[in-house]
Scaffold this motif. Structure first.
Motif, PDB file in Angstrom:
ATOM      1  N   ALA A  35       0.240  -7.813  -3.599  1.00 57.18           N
ATOM      2  CA  ALA A  35       0.000  -8.971  -4.462  1.00 57.18           C
ATOM      3  C   ALA A  35       1.015 -10.054  -4.111  1.00 57.18           C
ATOM      4  O   ALA A  35       2.040  -9.788  -3.478  1.00 57.18           O
ATOM      5  CB  ALA A  35       0.127  -8.575  -5.928  1.00 57.18           C
ATOM      6  N   GLU A  36       0.698 -11.282  -4.536  1.00 55.38           N
ATOM      7  CA  GLU A  36       1.625 -12.386  -4.323  1.00 55.38           C
ATOM      8  C   GLU A  36       1.672 -13.277  -5.542  1.00 55.38           C
ATOM      9  O   GLU A  36       0.790 -13.230  -6.402  1.00 55.38           O
ATOM     10  CB  GLU A  36       1.222 -13.228  -3.109  1.00 55.38           C
ATOM     11  N   GLY A  37       2.702 -14.099  -5.581  1.00 58.33           N
ATOM     12  CA  GLY A  37       2.843 -15.119  -6.610  1.00 58.33           C
ATOM     13  C   GLY A  37       3.813 -16.175  -6.128  1.00 58.33           C
ATOM     14  O   GLY A  37       4.521 -15.988  -5.121  1.00 58.33           O
ATOM     15  N   VAL A 103       6.036 -11.497  -2.667  1.00 59.27           N
ATOM     16  CA  VAL A 103       4.986 -10.602  -2.180  1.00 59.27           C
ATOM     17  C   VAL A 103       5.448  -9.171  -2.414  1.00 59.27           C
ATOM     18  O   VAL A 103       6.569  -8.810  -2.036  1.00 59.27           O
ATOM     19  CB  VAL A 103       4.694 -10.820  -0.673  1.00 59.27           C
ATOM     20  N   ALA A 104       4.599  -8.383  -3.039  1.00 60.07           N
ATOM     21  CA  ALA A 104       4.924  -6.984  -3.310  1.00 60.07           C
ATOM     22  C   ALA A 104       3.827  -6.087  -2.767  1.00 60.07           C
ATOM     23  O   ALA A 104       2.640  -6.355  -2.963  1.00 60.07           O
ATOM     24  CB  ALA A 104       5.079  -6.744  -4.809  1.00 60.07           C
ATOM     25  N   THR A 120       2.354  -6.353 -11.291  1.00 60.94           N
ATOM     26  CA  THR A 120       3.493  -6.336 -12.207  1.00 60.94           C
ATOM     27  C   THR A 120       4.789  -6.614 -11.462  1.00 60.94           C
ATOM     28  O   THR A 120       5.646  -7.358 -11.946  1.00 60.94           O
ATOM     29  CB  THR A 120       3.567  -4.992 -12.960  1.00 60.94           C
ATOM     30  N   ALA A 121       4.940  -6.039 -10.278  1.00 54.90           N
ATOM     31  CA  ALA A 121       6.141  -6.291  -9.479  1.00 54.90           C
ATOM     32  C   ALA A 121       6.297  -7.780  -9.201  1.00 54.90           C
ATOM     33  O   ALA A 121       7.390  -8.350  -9.352  1.00 54.90           O
ATOM     34  CB  ALA A 121       6.071  -5.509  -8.163  1.00 54.90           C
ATOM     35  N   VAL A 122       5.209  -8.433  -8.808  1.00 55.48           N
ATOM     36  CA  VAL A 122       5.243  -9.874  -8.521  1.00 55.48           C
ATOM     37  C   VAL A 122       5.578 -10.666  -9.789  1.00 55.48           C
ATOM     38  O   VAL A 122       6.401 -11.590  -9.768  1.00 55.48           O
ATOM     39  CB  VAL A 122       3.910 -10.340  -7.911  1.00 55.48           C
ATOM     40  N   THR A 123       4.946 -10.304 -10.887  1.00 55.06           N
ATOM     41  CA  THR A 123       5.164 -11.024 -12.145  1.00 55.06           C
ATOM     42  C   THR A 123       6.600 -10.895 -12.618  1.00 55.06           C
ATOM     43  O   THR A 123       7.248 -11.892 -12.984  1.00 55.06           O
ATOM     44  CB  THR A 123       4.184 -10.521 -13.221  1.00 55.06           C
ATOM     45  N   LEU A 148      -3.789  -9.536  -3.167  1.00 52.61           N
ATOM     46  CA  LEU A 148      -4.132  -9.912  -1.798  1.00 52.61           C
ATOM     47  C   LEU A 148      -4.977  -8.848  -1.113  1.00 52.61           C
ATOM     48  O   LEU A 148      -5.904  -9.167  -0.377  1.00 52.61           O
ATOM     49  CB  LEU A 148      -2.867 -10.143  -0.967  1.00 52.61           C
ATOM     50  N   ALA A 149      -4.628  -7.577  -1.346  1.00 55.76           N
ATOM     51  CA  ALA A 149      -5.338  -6.497  -0.667  1.00 55.76           C
ATOM     52  C   ALA A 149      -5.080  -5.182  -1.381  1.00 55.76           C
ATOM     53  O   ALA A 149      -4.055  -5.012  -2.055  1.00 55.76           O
ATOM     54  CB  ALA A 149      -4.883  -6.395   0.784  1.00 55.76           C
TER      55      ALA A 149
END
Length: 163
Positions: A35-37, A103-104, A120-123, A148-149
């Protein structure tokens, strides 16, 4: 999938009440999610970060550690999420032209996926950037959090458009 005009069966509610889906019959397999943010920084917050003058210390290092911890605490925060063993996690927090990019990637060998753990890691990492820099500016924005994937599981692999 439900037919036309039929109400779909709700997986997390039964008889109008919330429930945790039983995954005990599902195979434990390797599953990953990325995931990303973004954390958008106004000029004064960016200047404090770049100059190393932030009074709270290094926001990027704190955010990375917070993201790693957040990936492991997801089931405490997302009410119907299964507690699963996080077998690996990587959180990258970098300063880019557009702001701080988080990015996690999270991995498990469990009977359910790790999308929520990656998100959650990204947040959590993004919120820690905000917390560390809020003395410089309250106009910081956390945005663009998305999957993302993912790999593994019954629904198969997923890659966000354009990734």
């Amino acid at each position: 999938m439900a037919g036309a005009g039929k109400t779909p069966e709700l997986t997390h509610f039964r008889d109008g009440l919330p429930r945790m889906v039983d995954v005990s019959g599902k195979a434990s397999t390797l599953r990953t999610a990325t995931a990303e943010g973004w954390v958008r920084l106004p000029p004064e917050a960016r200047a404090a970060l770049e100059a190393g003058t932030n009074p709270k210390g290094d926001p990027l290092t704190v955010a990375r550690l917070a993201g790693l911890a957040g990936s492991k605490r997801t089931a405490d925060l997302v009410l119907l999420c299964h507690p699963i063993p996080v077998t690996g996690a990587d959180v990258q927090v970098t300063l880019e032209e557009e702001g701080v990019h988080v990015v996690a990637t999270v991995r498990t060998t469990a009977p359910t996926g790790v999308e929520m753990e990656a998100l959650t890691a990204v947040t959590v990492a993004s919120l820690n950037v905000y917390d560390m820099l809020k003395a410089a500016s309250k106009a910081i924005e956390v945005t663009g959090i998305r999957l993302l994937a993912k790999t593994g599981g019954k629904s198969g692999d997923y890659r966000a458009p354009g990734v």
